[in-house]
Design an enzyme around this catalytic site. Structure first.
Site, short mmCIF file in Angstrom:
data_model
loop_
_atom_site.label_atom_id
_atom_site.label_comp_id
_atom_site.label_asym_id
_atom_site.label_seq_id
_atom_site.Cartn_x
_atom_site.Cartn_y
_atom_site.Cartn_z
CG LEU A 84 -1.74 -1.33 1.43
CD1 LEU A 84 -2.39 -0.87 3.07
CD2 LEU A 84 -3.04 -0.86 0.40
CD GLU A 112 -8.27 -3.75 7.60
OE1 GLU A 112 -7.33 -3.59 7.27
OE2 GLU A 112 -9.67 -3.91 6.82
CE LYS A 114 1.58 -1.30 6.99
NZ LYS A 114 2.54 -2.06 7.03
NE ARG A 135 4.19 -7.94 -0.18
CZ ARG A 135 4.15 -7.13 -0.64
NH1 ARG A 135 6.42 -7.27 -0.89
NH2 ARG A 135 5.01 -5.96 -1.80
CB CYS A 405 43.25 -3.89 2.31
SG CYS A 405 42.73 -2.34 1.72
CB CYS A 420 39.19 0.21 0.12
SG CYS A 420 39.89 -1.15 -0.29
#
Length: 664
Positions: A84, A112, A114, A135, A405, A420
């Site tokens: 969404l 609702e 979430k 999913r 290094c 690097c």
């Protein structure tokens, strides 16, 4: 007891245990004690052991059955499990309502909470639970049926024998369960999960369902993806129907016809978010009426009939103790803030990424500063600002020499990061191997960081191609490696040779090419060899690709080291082709651009029709474009197509073309 008597008793116990499961896990109103439930389950187990022919797939004893699996099979979602659009202000909610009312008369909305968990699909045939999957990327997920069966609130058998039903839900770990799990992990000197969502995801992907069963996961179902034999007119009706079937549906959903009431409900949920027994990270607003949803349609990314309101994250102050430098697999030097531990969004954090030198300079960050930290999306810690600078200190500067290094680092003109560029830098080499073997890339089970370290230290590998030339004796020569672990690793390496080209491309670590881009690249060109001769313009024509990604791809395949690496991989038997093909090739090689408003299709529907016939959809017009489909109020793309002499189709001509190619 003979088999007929056993059959009757097994049926009775199965029905009773299903009902008690529903009352306990779904309705939260148990009517018998745990002791009595366990005694019934024990009786059923004994009967099924005595009469194994009576064991049914929906038996309560099958929730923690099956052997541990080494891998999860892929599941292609027939209906995309999309996402969404996120909004962060109530003004944006009001704007959403305005857009909806332009096309839908007197809309009603369902609001609702979430749930912050892991989205899954549950499939039922004739009322029986047959498959569950994650999913994934929305198009392809993983089969986790056995693990989902351990979740008691998922019905194995519905109260109605629906011919076919696919629902979508959110698997989560309750806060109390999470707290107990973390405590056990700390006591066992294990690395604890960061938050309940990560814990739920990690638990659901356990190779052994018996481990998943101990994690006490739960689920809320919030959507019907597909259904046969039942017509539903609204979201509220579908939720009520899901409850009737025995599902634990998304809680506290409310229906409103006034957007002001919608906003009040969003605020109410936000004010009470800490009181929920589970984590939430927002509120979801959906148009209730399904016919209005059809009218509203969708963009290429999100449905126009829903949104997710995201609550602002909690912020706290702390003291910056140090800044560490990590070297990534592409050589990027990433600074990480180390600060005094704080509790944020339900978990303790003490580190946050500082991104790059520009970010540090912008905020003037110095070791010893008092900083403000929050969790982006309630998950990833980030430094928001500096409250007070430490005295007698300078703004931190990323070192000019690689901490791994010792080589001098560089910063290219078009980049914000220092790198690097030593191809033999141990930190890059190590991370590249880890990435190559990761789950989303070549998925080589057993080739984790510790194993990579052992192989590198022993000098057995220098490039990822060397993995495919290892011998069992090489593994056995490493410290604490036994016959079984050597066999398992060799088998995992051998199995990875069969992976799709998209996984290999992602594993090779091409700069700016993520998992989705690798899939699109593989589908567009089909085989590895073609990528050695493509131009930046050809790559840019792939939907979703821009100039920067195209240049990265071309530069990668122009490098002699890439040719050498790919040749060695090919000689070792690693797959170099893409197996994910379009359903038809009748529009293969044809590129479409959609512009303006179409009346008979949403953009996503038109795109799906084209791609199902093997065609491509691009967002920009170029000489490579085959057709421009022009709806009402077509803009500059139409003009550019006319200037370039590209064939232009109105909606009627476009529909005829599709019908001709599909034989309608």
């Amino acid at each position: 007891m003979d088999i007929e008597q056993a059959k009757i008793r097994v049926s009775e116990l199965t029905e009773q245990l299903h009902e008690h499961n529903r009352r306990y896990y779904v309705e939260d109103r148990p009517t018998i004690s745990d002791y009595d439930y366990d005694k019934m389950l024990e009786e059923l187990i004994r009967l099924e052991e005595a009469f194994p022919q009576l064991v049914s797939p929906d038996s309560p004893t099958q929730r923690v059955g099956g052997e541990a699996k080494n891998t999860f099979a892929s599941v292609t979602h027939t209906v995309q499990m999309g996402s969404l659009q996120d909004v962060f202000s109530l003004d944006a909610v009001g704007e959403f309502d305005r857009r909806v009312r332009e096309k839908a008369e007197q809309p009603a909305y369902i609001v609702e909470p979430k749930i912050d968990g892991l989205s899954v699909s549950l499939e039922y045939r004739d009322g029986q639970f047959v498959r569950g999957s994650t999913r994934g990327d929305g198009f392809v997920g993983e089969d986790v049926t056995l693990n989902l069966k351990t979740i008691r609130s998922i019905p194995l058998k519905l109260d109605e024998p629906v011919a076919y039903l696919e629902v979508r839900g959110e698997v989560y770990m309750p806060k109390k369960v999470f707290d107990s799990l973390v405590q056990r992990q700390l006591e066992n000197e294990e690395t604890p999960f960061k938050n309940p969502r990560n814990a739920a995801a990690g638990s659901l992907r356990q190779k052994d369902p018996k481990i998943t069963a101990t994690r006490r996961l739960d689920i809320f179902v919030f959507n019907i993806q597909q259904i046969e034999g039942k017509a539903l007119a609204s979201h509220q009706e579908s939720l009520d129907y899901l409850k009737k079937l025995g599902f634990k549906v998304i809680p506290s959903y409310q229906r409103f016809t006034d957007i002001e009431r919608v906003c009040e409900e969003i605020e109410r949920i936000g004010e009470n978010r800490n009181a929920f027994a589970y984590d939430i990270d927002g509120a979801v607003v959906k148009v209730d009426d399904f016919s209005q949803r059809e009218t509203l349609g969708a963009t290429s990314k999100f449905p126009r009939w829903a949104l997710a309101f995201k609550y602002p994250p909690e912020e706290k102050t702390t003291k910056l103790l140090d800044i560490e430098i990590n070297v990534g697999r592409t050589g990027a030097l990433t600074p990480t803030a180390v600060f005094e531990p704080i509790l944020l969004a339900g978990s303790t954090v003490s580190r946050a990424v500082l991104h790059n030198q520009d970010f540090i300079d912008e905020k003037g960050i110095r070791i010893g500063d008092t900083i403000v930290v929050r969790k982006a999306g309630d998950i990833i810690p980030e430094v928001v600002s500096v409250v007070e600078h430490a005295g007698n200190t300078d703004v931190y500067k990323i070192p000019e020499f690689c901490p791994s290094c010792g080589d001098k680092t560089v910063r290219e003109e078009d980049e914000a990061v220092w790198r690097c560029i030593n191809v033999l830098c141990p930190a890059q080499q190590r991370r590249h191997f880890i990435h190559f073997a990761s789950r989303d890339a070549m998925d080589i089970e057993g080739l984790g960081p510790a194993m990579v370290d052992q192989l590198l230290e022993a000098g057995l590998v220098h490039s990822v191609a060397d993995l495919y030339y290892l011998k069992k004796e090489d593994i056995l020569g490493l410290e604490r490696k036994k016959e079984k672990s050597a066999d398992n690793l060799m088998a995992a390496i051998e199995k990875s040779k069969q992976n799709d080209l998209s996984r290999l491309l992602f594993g090779l670590g091409i700069r700016n090419v993520g998992q989705k881009a690798a899939m699109l690249l593989a589908q567009a060109f089909g085989e590895m060899e073609r990528l050695f001769s493509v131009s930046a313009e050809e790559v840019s024509a792939v939907e979703g690709f821009g100039g920067i990604i195209a240049e990265s791809v071309v530069a990668f395949f122009a490098d002699e080291n890439t040719r050498s690496l790919v040749d060695r991989l090919k000689d070792a038997g690693v797959n170099m082709t893409c197996s994910v093909k379009p359903a038809s090739d009748k529009l293969a090689g044809q590129t479409f651009v959609l512009t303006g408003t179409l009346s008979a299709f949403t953009r996503s529907e038109a795109k799906e029709r084209i791609e199902a016939l093997g065609g491509k959809v691009s967002s920009s017009v170029s000489k490579k474009t085959s057709y421009v489909v022009a709806g009402e109020d077509a803009g500059s793309k139409l003009q550019k197509a006319q200037d370039l002499g590209i064939t232009i189709l109105d909606e009627a001509a476009f529909s005829r073309l599709l019908d001709e190619q599909t034989g309608r």
